[in-house]
Each structure stands twice: as C-alpha cells, then as structure tokens.
Design an enzyme around this catalytic site. Structure first.
Site, PDB file in Angstrom:
ATOM      1  CG  HIS A  95      -0.224   0.079   2.540  1.00 13.82           C
ATOM      2  ND1 HIS A  95       0.389  -1.009   3.098  1.00 13.82           N
ATOM      3  CD2 HIS A  95      -0.038   1.096   3.405  1.00 13.82           C
ATOM      4  CE1 HIS A  95       0.931  -0.678   4.247  1.00 13.82           C
ATOM      5  NE2 HIS A  95       0.704   0.605   4.458  1.00 13.82           N
ATOM      6  NE  ARG A 266       1.980   5.227   9.842  1.00 18.44           N
ATOM      7  CZ  ARG A 266       1.164   4.900   8.861  1.00 18.44           C
ATOM      8  NH1 ARG A 266       1.372   3.808   8.178  1.00 18.44           N
ATOM      9  NH2 ARG A 266       0.161   5.666   8.541  1.00 18.44           N
TER      10      ARG A 266
HETATM   11  C1  SIN Z   1       2.914   0.521   7.872  1.00 19.16           C
HETATM   12  O1  SIN Z   1       2.331   0.093   6.895  1.00 19.16           O
HETATM   13  O2  SIN Z   1       2.883   1.686   8.183  1.00 19.16           O
HETATM   14  C2  SIN Z   1       3.711  -0.427   8.736  1.00 19.16           C
HETATM   15  C3  SIN Z   1       4.916  -0.942   8.062  1.00 19.16           C
HETATM   16  C4  SIN Z   1       5.706  -1.855   8.959  1.00 19.16           C
HETATM   17  O3  SIN Z   1       5.351  -2.037  10.126  1.00 19.16           O
HETATM   18  O4  SIN Z   1       6.712  -2.395   8.498  1.00 19.16           O
END
Ligand code: SIN
Length: 281
Positions: A95, A266
């Site tokens: 995505h 994040r």
């Molecule tokens: C995300 O899609 O933001 C997570 C990616 C990950 O945890 O590696």
C-alpha cells in the site's frame, strides 16, 4: 563523523550511517538522500518521541492518523505494534499511506523500538521504476486515467472483526468515510519523475471503467510493480528510523515473526495536492 549513504538496491532505498536526526546540520543531507532514494533507513538513532516529532515536522505538518492507536501523550505518534500472540501485522498488504485522502500523505517514518531477532522486515517498491518499466502504449493509456481510492473497505465497519481491530490497534471505523479520485500517474513534486499512483490496499477502481475491466488492469499492474527489480527490503534493529516517500513508493510489512514482539513508532507527514503527469483530454 561523516554521513555515509549506502544504496540498498538498484532502484530505491538507502541505508544511512553516521547521521543524527536531532542535528539540524544533517537535515539537508538526509532530505537529499530521501529525494534521491525514496526510502532511507537511518541507523543508530536514540531519540525521544519529542525528538521524532521535531524531526518529522522538518518535512511538513504531521498528519494525526484517524485509525491507529497512538502513544498516550503523543497523538502524533501512531503505535505499530504486534504482540507475540497476535496474528495480524499492521500494513501486511502492499500500500501507499493515506492514498484515500483528498491530499495524500507526503511521507511516513517508522522508528524501531523493539524488533524480533529475525523477521519483521519491511518491503518497499518503486512506483517510478515500475511505471518506467511499462510499455509506451500502457504508459500513455494510464497517463489519461484516474482511479478511485477509499478507506472504507480497509478501516471501516467491515474490518471490525480483524485481529488488528479486536486487539485495539486499529479503531474508529466510523471515521472511514474517505473516497477520492486521483490521477493514475502523478508527476513527483521533488524529482519530476512520473510515478504510478494506484495501490493494492486502497485503490478501488479506475474512473469510468467497469469493475471487471478495472480489476483486470489493476491485477496486471500490481503483479508488474512488485517484481524484485523494483523493490528493496529494510531489515530492522532497534534505533533504525526509516522514512519513505508515499508519492513514489509502496510498502508492505512482512508478517513472519509469530511468537515475537515488534513495536514501532510511526509518524505520517501531510502532502500537497497531487499533480497529474498529464491532464486528461
Ligand atoms: C505501515 O504500513 O505503516 C507499517 C509498516 C511496517 O510495520 O513495516
């Protein structure tokens, strides 16, 4: 200490050593590397949530994610967590973050706090290289097309029974109301390159095409775009901070660490209105 930039693969991705994201003098080098490589894994950081927020704000205003659980004192920082007994990882399918928004996110960054000894890597794919690898005829067709993106089928009511929702890592299904139309090929604001802007999680259909036609072309593009030549892989250790360009890449969390904990912080940064590679006739 000098900053060392080591490419991870031929078409995207680089590891960065000797940088300190809290040092304003290092920012331009990091921004240039981000622009050149699309994904940068900055190794050996030791930062607080406040320092991560300060670094993210250098890229632009922070987008507070509607659906992810966040740190109690820092709504700007979404928690990307998988406990040993949980089955589903966040972001397991390819995505592009927030493509369902009217103005999608520019970039996202993950800071690794706790990682499994093996597994839990993140894959990235270059949508500029993938677009360049198509035939001239297909490129031209796509340049005149638009695609619908939605949050509903990923974060809405229908997903309430998934492991990520039941464990409280993803929520607010009532806020999953975004449906937006974007050019299928965008002109990247930094590099000027053309980038394929559809993705397996959030793209629903091509505008004015019927479902069968749309599904067939999307399936072809999704297979084409994840050929190994267009990808790179980031192996995490605690202290790695990886930033990716949502206008030029896809990503996918690899869920291969059952029985182990993985905890990441994040932040996603707001973008600018997307520019079509070429206006439809
Ligand atoms: C995300 O899609 O933001 C997570 C990616 C990950 O945890 O590696």
């Amino acid at each position: 200490m000098t900053i060392e930039i080591k490419p991870l693969a031929g078409n995207l991705g680089a590891e960065i050593f000797g940088a300190d994201v809290t040092n304003p003098d290092h920012f331009q080098t990091l921004l240039d590397a981000f622009s050149d490589h699309g994904v940068i894994a900055i190794r050996d950081q030791d930062i607080t949530p406040e320092q991560q927020i300060e670094f993210a704000e250098r890229f632009g205003p922070i987008n507070v994610n509607r659906f992810f659980a966040h740190l109690p004192d820092h709504p700007e920082i979404a928690l990307v967590l998988k406990e040993p007994d949980q089955t589903q990882a966040i972001g397991e399918r390819w995505h592009t973050d927030h493509s369902y928004d009217e103005v999608p996110a520019r970039c996202s960054m993950l800071y690794a706090i706790e990682t499994p000894e093996a597994g839990g890597d993140t894959m990235f794919a270059s949508m500029c290289a993938a677009f360049e690898g198509l035939s001239d005829g297909m490129k031209d067709t796509l340049r005149s097309m638009k695609a619908w993106h939605s949050s509903r089928h990923i974060f809405g009511e229908v997903r309430k029974t998934t492991d990520t929702a039941k464990t409280g890592r993803i929520g607010n299904s009532e806020l999953a109301t975004q449906d937006n139309l974007h050019p299928a090929v965008i002109r990247h604001p930094l590099s000027g390159r053309e980038s394929l802007y559809v993705n397996p999680d959030f793209t629903v259909s091509f505008d004015t095409w019927n479902k069968e036609e749309s599904d067939a072309l999307l399936a072809y593009l999704y297979k084409h775009a994840v050929q190994p030549e267009y990808t790179c892989r980031v192996r995490w250790v605690p202290g790695t901070l990886t930033i990716w360009d949502n206008l030029a890449t896809w990503h996918k969390a690899i869920n291969d660490y059952a029985g182990h904990r993985r905890r990441m912080h994040r932040i996603t940064v707001d973008g600018m209105p997307l520019a079509a590679s070429r206006q439809a006739a």
